[in-house]
Design a protein around this motif. Structure first.
Motif, PDB file in Angstrom:
ATOM      1  N   LEU A  57     -16.235  12.497  -0.444  1.00 26.21           N
ATOM      2  CA  LEU A  57     -15.018  12.508   0.382  1.00 26.21           C
ATOM      3  C   LEU A  57     -13.806  12.822  -0.480  1.00 26.21           C
ATOM      4  N   GLY A  58     -13.092  13.903  -0.160  1.00 21.01           N
ATOM      5  CA  GLY A  58     -11.867  14.223  -0.882  1.00 21.01           C
ATOM      6  C   GLY A  58     -10.779  13.217  -0.552  1.00 21.01           C
ATOM      7  N   LEU A  59     -10.123  12.693  -1.578  1.00 14.98           N
ATOM      8  CA  LEU A  59      -9.085  11.673  -1.398  1.00 14.98           C
ATOM      9  C   LEU A  59      -7.736  12.224  -1.840  1.00 14.98           C
ATOM     10  N   GLY A  60      -6.764  12.197  -0.949  1.00 11.58           N
ATOM     11  CA  GLY A  60      -5.424  12.670  -1.273  1.00 11.58           C
ATOM     12  C   GLY A  60      -4.387  11.640  -0.903  1.00 11.58           C
ATOM     13  N   VAL A  61      -3.132  12.020  -0.962  1.00 16.50           N
ATOM     14  CA  VAL A  61      -2.019  11.115  -0.667  1.00 16.50           C
ATOM     15  C   VAL A  61      -1.277  11.600   0.570  1.00 16.50           C
ATOM     16  N   HIS A  62      -1.094  10.671   1.505  1.00 10.37           N
ATOM     17  CA  HIS A  62      -0.357  10.900   2.748  1.00 10.37           C
ATOM     18  C   HIS A  62       1.072  10.403   2.493  1.00 10.37           C
ATOM     19  N   LEU A  63       1.912  11.257   1.940  1.00 16.65           N
ATOM     20  CA  LEU A  63       3.265  10.866   1.547  1.00 16.65           C
ATOM     21  C   LEU A  63       3.980  10.257   2.755  1.00 16.65           C
ATOM     22  N   THR A  64       4.514   9.055   2.544  1.00 16.76           N
ATOM     23  CA  THR A  64       4.978   8.247   3.674  1.00 16.76           C
ATOM     24  C   THR A  64       6.455   7.907   3.555  1.00 16.76           C
ATOM     25  N   LEU A  65       7.153   8.017   4.694  1.00 10.94           N
ATOM     26  CA  LEU A  65       8.569   7.639   4.781  1.00 10.94           C
ATOM     27  C   LEU A  65       8.885   6.846   6.048  1.00 10.94           C
ATOM     28  N   THR A  66       7.927   6.736   6.971  1.00 16.24           N
ATOM     29  CA  THR A  66       8.251   6.216   8.309  1.00 16.24           C
ATOM     30  C   THR A  66       7.341   5.074   8.758  1.00 16.24           C
ATOM     31  N   ALA A  67       6.654   4.424   7.823  1.00 14.77           N
ATOM     32  CA  ALA A  67       5.809   3.277   8.181  1.00 14.77           C
ATOM     33  C   ALA A  67       5.708   2.342   6.992  1.00 14.77           C
ATOM     34  N   GLY A  68       5.828   1.037   7.254  1.00 16.45           N
ATOM     35  CA  GLY A  68       5.714   0.067   6.182  1.00 16.45           C
ATOM     36  C   GLY A  68       6.942   0.026   5.292  1.00 16.45           C
ATOM     37  N   ARG A  69       6.727  -0.361   4.050  1.00 15.75           N
ATOM     38  CA  ARG A  69       7.795  -0.491   3.069  1.00 15.75           C
ATOM     39  C   ARG A  69       7.538   0.459   1.912  1.00 15.75           C
ATOM     40  N   PRO A  70       8.569   0.828   1.167  1.00 18.63           N
ATOM     41  CA  PRO A  70       8.350   1.745   0.048  1.00 18.63           C
ATOM     42  C   PRO A  70       7.535   1.105  -1.067  1.00 18.63           C
ATOM     43  N   VAL A  71       6.919   1.943  -1.879  1.00 13.15           N
ATOM     44  CA  VAL A  71       6.234   1.462  -3.076  1.00 13.15           C
ATOM     45  C   VAL A  71       7.253   0.981  -4.095  1.00 13.15           C
ATOM     46  N   LEU A  72       8.363   1.693  -4.218  1.00 15.69           N
ATOM     47  CA  LEU A  72       9.460   1.259  -5.086  1.00 15.69           C
ATOM     48  C   LEU A  72      10.148   0.040  -4.493  1.00 15.69           C
ATOM     49  N   PRO A  73      10.817  -0.777  -5.314  1.00 17.02           N
ATOM     50  CA  PRO A  73      11.667  -1.829  -4.756  1.00 17.02           C
ATOM     51  C   PRO A  73      12.709  -1.198  -3.829  1.00 17.02           C
ATOM     52  N   LEU A 117      -3.169   7.516  -8.332  1.00 16.77           N
ATOM     53  CA  LEU A 117      -3.861   7.912  -9.551  1.00 16.77           C
ATOM     54  C   LEU A 117      -4.298   6.702 -10.374  1.00 16.77           C
ATOM     55  N   ALA A 118      -3.566   5.596 -10.256  1.00 17.42           N
ATOM     56  CA  ALA A 118      -3.917   4.383 -10.993  1.00 17.42           C
ATOM     57  C   ALA A 118      -5.261   3.801 -10.547  1.00 17.42           C
ATOM     58  N   THR A 119      -5.749   4.206  -9.374  1.00 21.51           N
ATOM     59  CA  THR A 119      -7.056   3.736  -8.921  1.00 21.51           C
ATOM     60  C   THR A 119      -8.192   4.471  -9.620  1.00 21.51           C
ATOM     61  N   GLY A 120      -7.865   5.561 -10.300  1.00 20.01           N
ATOM     62  CA  GLY A 120      -8.886   6.372 -10.940  1.00 20.01           C
ATOM     63  C   GLY A 120      -9.431   7.463 -10.053  1.00 20.01           C
ATOM     64  N   ALA A 121      -8.938   7.557  -8.814  1.00 18.95           N
ATOM     65  CA  ALA A 121      -9.406   8.584  -7.890  1.00 18.95           C
ATOM     66  C   ALA A 121      -8.843   9.947  -8.280  1.00 18.95           C
ATOM     67  N   MET A 122      -9.605  10.992  -7.985  1.00 22.16           N
ATOM     68  CA  MET A 122      -9.147  12.358  -8.206  1.00 22.16           C
ATOM     69  C   MET A 122      -8.294  12.784  -7.020  1.00 22.16           C
ATOM     70  N   LEU A 123      -7.146  13.406  -7.304  1.00 17.63           N
ATOM     71  CA  LEU A 123      -6.218  13.808  -6.252  1.00 17.63           C
ATOM     72  C   LEU A 123      -6.674  15.118  -5.621  1.00 17.63           C
ATOM     73  N   ASP A 124      -7.119  15.050  -4.362  1.00 17.89           N
ATOM     74  CA  ASP A 124      -7.612  16.238  -3.666  1.00 17.89           C
ATOM     75  C   ASP A 124      -6.465  17.104  -3.162  1.00 17.89           C
ATOM     76  N   HIS A 125      -5.445  16.484  -2.551  1.00 17.52           N
ATOM     77  CA  HIS A 125      -4.311  17.256  -2.027  1.00 17.52           C
ATOM     78  C   HIS A 125      -3.221  16.314  -1.546  1.00 17.52           C
ATOM     79  N   LEU A 126      -2.097  16.898  -1.121  1.00 19.81           N
ATOM     80  CA  LEU A 126      -0.966  16.155  -0.580  1.00 19.81           C
ATOM     81  C   LEU A 126      -0.663  16.618   0.840  1.00 19.81           C
TER      82      LEU A 126
END
Length: 270
Positions: A57-73, A117-126
């Motif tokens: 299964l290819g694993l990528g990042v679903h860049l988010t701005l409209t759900a939950g809280r930011p990763v940054l403070p 990336l800190a999980t060690g997963a390979m980035l498939d796409h954005l």
């Protein structure tokens, strides 16, 4: 010319049940890739389970701005959040776009990628939740800069709609910036497998008219739990998507037509 097909499941990590449904749709169906919402509570564990149970299964990042809280403070991204430190809702973000600080946007999306990336997963796409990375020229440029930095392909912007002024204006800058930055993305992007389009007949229609080259079809499979039922307007349909994506009819049609299922990584050999 061979027809290549990416079937991406958006919203991995949205809830543990959504992630479980996506894994099922991959292991028993046609889903080839998924993109993770890195700001969600269970997403790290969900990625670890995917790495163990779904090595293809290819694993990528679903860049988010409209759900939950930011990763940054939240204090580091004040133009992206409300008074409670949560991301703005979609309608709020649309209104607030002129005031969004590009440096904050870049930093937050970078933090989401780095957490992945800190999980060690390979980035498939954005790609991006609610397609927010395609809303403005600045935001789209930031996404493509990050894609270049992390050597990741991206989702092709939605096709322009001649009856939608916003769609037409966005198509002008997305097409131009894709060319300028030489971004890697599929040749085609299909969004019709959603809501009332969640039917086997619609999927068979997609396959019957699939163009040559590389096409991505967007999907949103998942099992429904109370958190999803009360936290997302798109909920019950997700289980219907699982049924279609794992149906024998759809799988047999793909085999019969010689369509090659791919991840982004496989398609672009990155």
């Amino acid at each position: 010319m061979t027809k290549h097909l990416i079937v991406n499941a958006d919203d991995y990590g949205r809830t543990a049940s959504v992630s479980s449904g996506i894994r099922h749709a991959h292991l028993n169906g046609i889903v080839t890739t998924t993109t993770a919402m890195m700001n969600m509570p269970t997403v790290i564990e969900d990625i670890r389970v995917a790495q163990a149970e779904c090595p293809r299964l290819g694993l990528g990042v679903h860049l988010t701005l409209t759900a939950g809280r930011p990763v940054l403070p939240p204090a580091q991204a004040p133009t992206l959040v409300d008074h409670n430190g949560a991301f703005l809702r979609l309608n709020q973000l649309t209104t607030a776009l002129p005031n969004v600080n590009p440096a904050e946007l870049r930093a937050e999306w970078r933090a989401q990628i780095e957490k992945f990336l800190a999980t060690g997963a390979m980035l498939d796409h954005l790609d991006s939740h609610h397609h927010t990375s395609y809303f403005t020229e600045i935001g789209f440029g930031i996404m493509l800069d990050l894609a270049d930095e992390y050597r990741a392909p991206v989702r092709r912007p939605r096709a322009k709609d001649e009856n939608d002024a916003d769609s037409l204006s966005r198509a002008e800058f997305t097409d131009r910036i894709l060319r300028e930055k030489g971004a890697r993305c599929p040749d085609h992007f299909i969004t019709s497998f959603y809501d009332d389009g969640v039917t086997i007949s619609n999927w068979l229609g997609i396959l019957n008219t699939l163009p040559d080259g590389l096409t991505e079809v967007m999907s949103h499979p998942g099992y429904v739990d109370d958190e999803l039922l009360h936290g997302s307007s798109y909920n019950l349909r997700r289980e219907e998507e699982i049924e279609v994506l794992t149906s024998d009819e759809v799988k047999e049609a793909i085999r019969a037509k010689g369509i090659a299922l791919r991840t982004f990584k496989e398609a672009f050999a990155v």
